[in-house]
Write an enzyme that holds these catalytic residues in place. Structure first.
Site, PDB file in Angstrom:
ATOM      1  N   SER A 112      -9.624  -0.888   7.422  1.00  0.00           N
ATOM      2  CA  SER A 112      -9.101  -0.657   6.074  1.00  0.00           C
ATOM      3  C   SER A 112      -8.374  -1.825   5.429  1.00  0.00           C
ATOM      4  O   SER A 112      -8.049  -1.768   4.243  1.00  0.00           O
ATOM      5  CB  SER A 112      -8.176   0.566   6.078  1.00  0.00           C
ATOM      6  OG  SER A 112      -8.949   1.749   6.030  1.00  0.00           O
TER       7      SER A 112
ATOM      8  N   LYS B  95       0.845  -1.198   0.000  1.00  0.00           N
ATOM      9  CA  LYS B  95       0.000   0.000   0.000  1.00  0.00           C
ATOM     10  C   LYS B  95       0.881   1.250   0.000  1.00  0.00           C
ATOM     11  O   LYS B  95       1.895   1.299   0.713  1.00  0.00           O
ATOM     12  CB  LYS B  95      -0.889  -0.031   1.258  1.00  0.00           C
ATOM     13  CG  LYS B  95      -1.954   1.057   1.341  1.00  0.00           C
ATOM     14  CD  LYS B  95      -2.790   0.858   2.609  1.00  0.00           C
ATOM     15  CE  LYS B  95      -3.923   1.853   2.736  1.00  0.00           C
ATOM     16  NZ  LYS B  95      -4.745   1.583   3.943  1.00  0.00           N
TER      17      LYS B  95
ATOM     18  N   SER C 237      -9.569   1.499   3.179  1.00  0.00           N
ATOM     19  CA  SER C 237      -8.735   2.240   2.247  1.00  0.00           C
ATOM     20  C   SER C 237      -7.679   1.405   1.523  1.00  0.00           C
ATOM     21  O   SER C 237      -7.077   1.873   0.568  1.00  0.00           O
ATOM     22  CB  SER C 237      -8.037   3.370   2.995  1.00  0.00           C
ATOM     23  OG  SER C 237      -7.180   2.819   3.986  1.00  0.00           O
TER      24      SER C 237
END
Ligand code: MG
Ligand code: ZN
Lengths: 104, 488, 489
Positions: free
Chosen positions: B178, B79, B154
């Protein structure tokens, strides 16, 4: 403890934006004031709870304080330190003039 | 299109057996990622050249008989809120435009030490603030099962990349769900470890007391393998846990007999949410019961206050954490600023997206004079009540089972207009962060062709237990083997 | 300062920031430097790069505990780091890590010596210390001329350097007391090696909260805050100027406004920098990156046991045990190195008062800005020098004359005395000859003296001294002369 319905006025929002150093257009400010009012309306539910005597949780884990020995390490090479700088003069960061009255 | 990659375990076997090389795996990974982009939008950047070079080095190590680990040479994705030295670090924000990190996060350093090859940086909601990966300055990631829907967020880019098989596994971060929520929406496994189990050094802070690096993978076994790589004490993170890391993979015995699974009655309401989702989750629990586990009813009465508590705490911390983006030392600086005051305001206004601004303003309000006690302090007190709920529940059970989300993936833009409805999609995940507990989301069925996730929650440092139960479930079911149709 | 002293009571509280003696910064391993080029002593943490985290410096904690113990504070086994949020280019994170609701030390005091008028012995007073806490320093904004007003340079070398903030109670009642407090505090911090407190290097900085109230009133007046007072002289001048300004306002029937002020030393006036309409909103909250600071009580006791003797205890002991006058004791303990040197010399010599007098009068003058332990003359050497004087072998004046060389090159005072031919001529036999000679050569003066012109004694003494090139003990010469002239006894 209870709090009255926190109407977020445009003026309140301007003060918050000022504290947070955000510049908001008129339309943006109106929309955000409405959003914040909704969110605050939602979080008001917490006021129903009696939390007298409940200790606050800032950290979930009880840890011994981690301490570092006072041993200096090599600093970043100065050219590396300013590599990402939007503006610099030599190895110093350059920003628009800071005035006495300027609260940044 | 090149085929999807297998699991970490399968790839490790193939490398060991010599049936493929790391170079081939990384090339396959890159080619598949490129083929699926830009329709998918899972990646913010691929490290093609560096990754191929690192793969060659891995192959040479293996040829010498000295691989760094069984996973040496296997591609993974990270990420884009985890720093990698010499690579851009954007957090999906314009304000970090052009920023290149001079240091590597501890989690990624652990990947490198095990020889794993980072092929790309994955998309996310700006600064990890969101549940849909729509709030990225680079545009949204799409759900691999339905491009009109969000992958969750996210860590939506990492979830979509794993779901479509461009990588076998990826790192994400989980502040309020997330990792678990996008895992659920994309039909993969997502594990959020105990707070402090994985170092936060190099993880760009959103809400420091809640943030935790997590792993996304296709199976509980892979999640165990990857967690074993990234977990551990880090003296550079003052909130890092000192306890030694157990062998997570070794905990996967398949045996759940006697395991007490708590069903919090508040999480299975009579109405609200999607009935089919609850049905799938109940069926999954029944599966574990049939394998020898025992179901007990528990109560988490303060759950209904978790979202409000979470949004007060996370925005307060975020408003402070994001103060450093000021255009002085790095990132975007408004070209329209002549004075210092203008530089601050314009830089931040141009650099941050709407959701980030919304949260900064809310957090600023929550901490401001006159409101601190009624909002921030109050939320911290309720946080204590939520923790105590879990402590009490765990006196009666070993794990708690809930849906990961009350509904499957929602449509892109659907909740854009209403922040509260967006926040509510995290209803089952945020209390876990507030209490700092480990939890996993495991695919457990489909509703309307969209994946549904079972969430298993354990007491602090109970990663072996959630992984064992998830693995036991996956030994008996094959929901986790399903891939989105287009990418099959 | 119009009538302020007579009609108003002055109320002053001081906030001192002192730099801790550490090698690395408070929360990062960046080195603590001085005079380094911009951004040559920074790590990713100092630049607040995304993903960086703080880890607390153990030494800084130890020094904070030491400072707390030395000022009679309670050292808390549990304290909390908080973020103070504000925006400024020299504050890289957009917040300063400090301590707010739960500081490491609270509730202590510092004894000061209040200057007294005309030759009176000074008074002592205890000034309350509200709190002591640990915090990070900010960086530096440089307003470089060469930029022609186009911009400001930001150097973060100093960002994150460990500071101790020491906040006094509003117990100080005059600019002089404020000065005395600062001097005592600085001396204490140096004595316990917590801080070098070098004002010129910005290691010891002071803000003053000043208010005045009608004499006899118990209510506090509106206070103003004087910022960045970076020398002792400026502190006293600036407070005096501000007291004057406030008195003028009140005299004219006005109201003092809460404000932050700067002192302009050239015009000797304070200048309002910013009026505080509503209090600053720093949005303090506990830093989620740092767990509470827990200190083992045993650790606090161990640090207490290692503390050196504090100036005030030493002063009391010098008076009680060594018989020094309060003024002498106070003057000696003001400088730790001098106090220690004195004690060693007094021990070697045996008469503490004689040693103290010589030290305070002659040695201090000869030292200039050196510390006694930086010279070549050990305390035992000084004791030997004084013993030569006691034995009448060296005059006090010659002893003073030998000091520069002894301080510079050391060596045995007696050998130096001999090599310089300065051995005192004091025995009646040797001196007697010289006296006879002088009397013989100056019959007129002798006659005038005998006729009552007393001041001629000094002339005759001078003649003897000249002939002995200063080696004669003046007391002996005087005695011999008077005896010979028939006025002995
Ligand atoms: Mg202060
Ligand atoms: Zn301070």
């Amino acid at each position: 403890m209870s709090v009255d319905a926190p109407g977020i006025t445009l003026e309140d929002l301007r003060r918050l934006a000022d504290l947070a150093r955000l510049e908001l257009g008129d339309g943006e400010a109106t929309a955000l004031a409405a959003d914040l009012a909704r969110i605050l309306g939602f979080v008001r539910q917490l006021q129903e709870l009696d939390t007298a005597g409940v200790p606050p949780t800032a950290h979930v884990m009880e840890l011994a304080t981690p301490l570092r020995e006072d041993e200096p390490d090599a600093p970043l090479p100065p050219e590396e330190a300013i590599r990402n700088a939007p503006a610099h003069e030599g190895t110093a960061f350059l920003v628009p003039q800071v005035l006495d009255s300027d609260e940044a | 299109m090149v085929a999807a990659l297998g699991t970490l375990r399968e790839l490790a076997h193939a490398l060991e057996a010599g049936t493929c090389s790391a170079h081939e795996l990384v090339r396959q990974s890159l080619e598949r990622a490129e083929a699926l982009e830009p329709a998918l939008g899972a990646y913010l950047g691929l490290r093609a050249e560096a990754a191929l070079r690192e793969a060659e080095e891995a192959d040479r190590r293996r040829a010498r008989g000295a691989p760094r680990s069984p996973l040496d040479g296997i591609p993974v994705a990270v990420k884009d809120n985890l720093a990698i030295r010499g690579e851009p670090l954007s957090c999906g924000s314009r304000i970090l435009r052009g920023y290149v990190s001079p240091f590597t996060s501890t989690a990624v350093a652990h990947l490198e030490r095990a020889g794993l090859v980072v092929v790309g940086r994955t998309n996310l909601d700006e600064f990890a603030m969101g549940s849909s990966t729509e709030h990225s300055c680079a545009g949204p990631t799409r759900n691999p099962f339905d491009p009109e829907r969000t992958p969750g967020g996210s860590s939506g880019g990492s979830a979509a990349a794993v779901a479509t098989g461009s990588v076998p596994a990826a790192l994400g971060s989980d502040t309020g769900g997330s990792v678990r929520q996008p895992a659920s929406f994309c039909g993969v496994v997502g594990l959020k470890p105990t707070y402090g189990r994985v170092s936060r050094l190099g993880l760009v802070a959103f809400a420091s007391s809640l943030d935790q690096v997590g792993v996304l993978a296709r199976s509980a076994e892979d999640a165990a393998l990857l967690l074993g790589v990234v977990a551990g004490h880090d003296p550079a993170d003052s909130t890092s846990l000192p306890q030694p890391v157990p062998d997570y993979a070794a905990a996967l015995s398949g045996d759940v007999s006697g395991l007490r699974i708590g069903i919090p009655k508040e999480y299975f309401p009579e109405q609200g949410g999607n009935a089919a989702v609850f049905e799938r989750v109940r069926a999954a629990v029944a599966e574990l019961v049939s394998a020898g586990a025992r179901e007990v009813t528990v109560s988490l009465p303060h759950t209904r206050h978790a979202i409000a508590t979470y949004y007060l705490i996370c925005t307060a911390e975020a408003s402070s954490n994001l103060a450093r983006y000021d255009g002085v030392r790095y990132g975007h600086r408004s070209p329209r600023a002549r004075t210092l005051a203008e530089m601050y305001r314009r830089t931040r206004s141009e650099g941050f997206g709407a959701e980030v601004k919304r949260r900064i303003l809310l957090g600023t309000f929550v901490l401001s004079a006159g409101y601190f006690d009624a909002y921030y302090r109050k939320a911290q007190q309720v946080r204590t009540l939520i923790r105590r709920d879990f402590e009490r529940a765990f006196e009666h059970c070993d794990l708690i089972a809930t849906p990961t989300t009350p509904e499957p993936a929602f449509r892109l833009g659907e909740r854009e207009r209403d922040p509260v409805s967006m926040y509510l999609s995290d209803i089952y995940t945020v209390s876990v962060n507030l209490a700092g507990l480990p939890a996993i989301s495991v695919p457990c069925g489909e509703v309307g062709g969209l994946p549904v996730g079972l969430q298993l929650i354990a007491p602090p440092l109970g990663e072996p237990e959630v992984l064992r139960a998830a693995d036991a479930y996956q030994r008996r079911t094959d929901w986790h083997r399903r891939r989105p149709a287009e990418a099959a | 300062m119009p009538r302020a002293g007579s009609r108003y009571e002055v109320v002053i509280g001081l906030e001192v920031h002192t730099q801790l003696r550490t090698r690395s910064k408070l929360f990062s391993e960046a080195p603590v430097t001085f005079g380094e080029k911009p951004n040559h002593a920074v790590t990713p943490y100092c630049l607040a790069l995304p993903g960086t985290l703080p880890v607390l410096n153990a030494r800084a904690v130890e020094l904070a505990i030491r400072a707390g113990l030395a000022t009679h504070c309670t050292v808390h086994t549990h304290s909390v780091f908080a973020r103070k949020n504000y925006f400024y280019p020299d504050l890289p994170k957009g917040y300063q890590i400090s301590q707010y609701e739960e500081p490491i030390c609270t509730g202590g005091w510092l004894e000061i010596e209040v200057p007294a008028a005309g030759g009176e012995e000074p008074q002592r007073r205890r000034i309350g210390i509200t709190r002591i806490h640990l915090e990070e320093d900010a960086g530096k904004s440089i307003h470089d001329e060469s930029l022609f007003g186009e911009g400001t340079l930001v150097d973060l070398n100093r960002a994150g350097v460990p500071l101790l903030e020491i906040v006094s109670e509003p117990d100080l009642r005059s600019p002089e007391e404020a000065g005395a407090y600062l001097r005592a505090l600085r001396e204490l911090l140096r004595a316990i090696e917590v801080s070098e407190a070098d004002m010129e290097k910005g290691q010891f900085r002071c803000d003053a909260n000043v208010s005045i109230r009608p004499e006899g009133s118990r209510e506090l007046g509106t206070r103003t805050e004087l910022k960045n007072l970076n020398s002792f002289r400026f502190v006293e001048e600036a407070i005096a100027a501000e007291v004057g300004r406030q008195a003028e306002i009140l005299d004219a029937g006005g109201r003092v406004q809460q404000a932050t002020l700067l002192y302009d030393p050239d015009r000797r006036r304070t200048r309002v920098m910013r009026v505080k309409e509503n209090a600053d909103d720093y949005r303090y909250f506990p830093d989620p990156d740092l767990v509470p600071l827990r200190i083992d009580p045993a650790r606090i006791e161990a640090i207490r046991a290692e503390l050196p003797e504090l100036p005030e205890a030493r002063r009391a002991r010098f008076e009680a045990e060594l018989g020094l006058l309060p003024r002498e004791a106070a003057a000696l303990v003001r400088n730790r190195s001098l106090a220690e040197y004195f004690e060693a010399a007094a021990r070697a010599h045996g008469d503490p008062r004689a040693v103290a007098r010589f030290l305070l009068r002659d040695l201090l003058a000869a030292l200039g800005d050196r510390q006694p332990d930086e010279t070549a003359l050990p305390p035992e050497g000084l004791a030997r020098l004084l013993r030569l004087v006691d034995d009448g072998r060296l005059t006090a004046r010659s002893a003073r004359d030998l000091l520069p060389e002894l301080l510079e090159r050391g060596g045995d005072p007696e050998a130096l005395m001999r090599s310089r031919g300065l051995e005192a001529v004091s025995d009646a036999g040797a001196l007697g000859g010289v006296v006879e000679e002088v009397l013989r050569e100056h019959p007129g003066e002798v006659a005038s003296f005998r006729a009552g012109e007393q001041k001629l004694l000094n002339f005759l003494m001078g003649q003897v001294m000249r002939r002995t090139r200063g080696k004669a003990d003046p007391a002996s010469v005087r005695e011999l002369l008077l005896r010979r002239l028939g006025q002995g006894g």
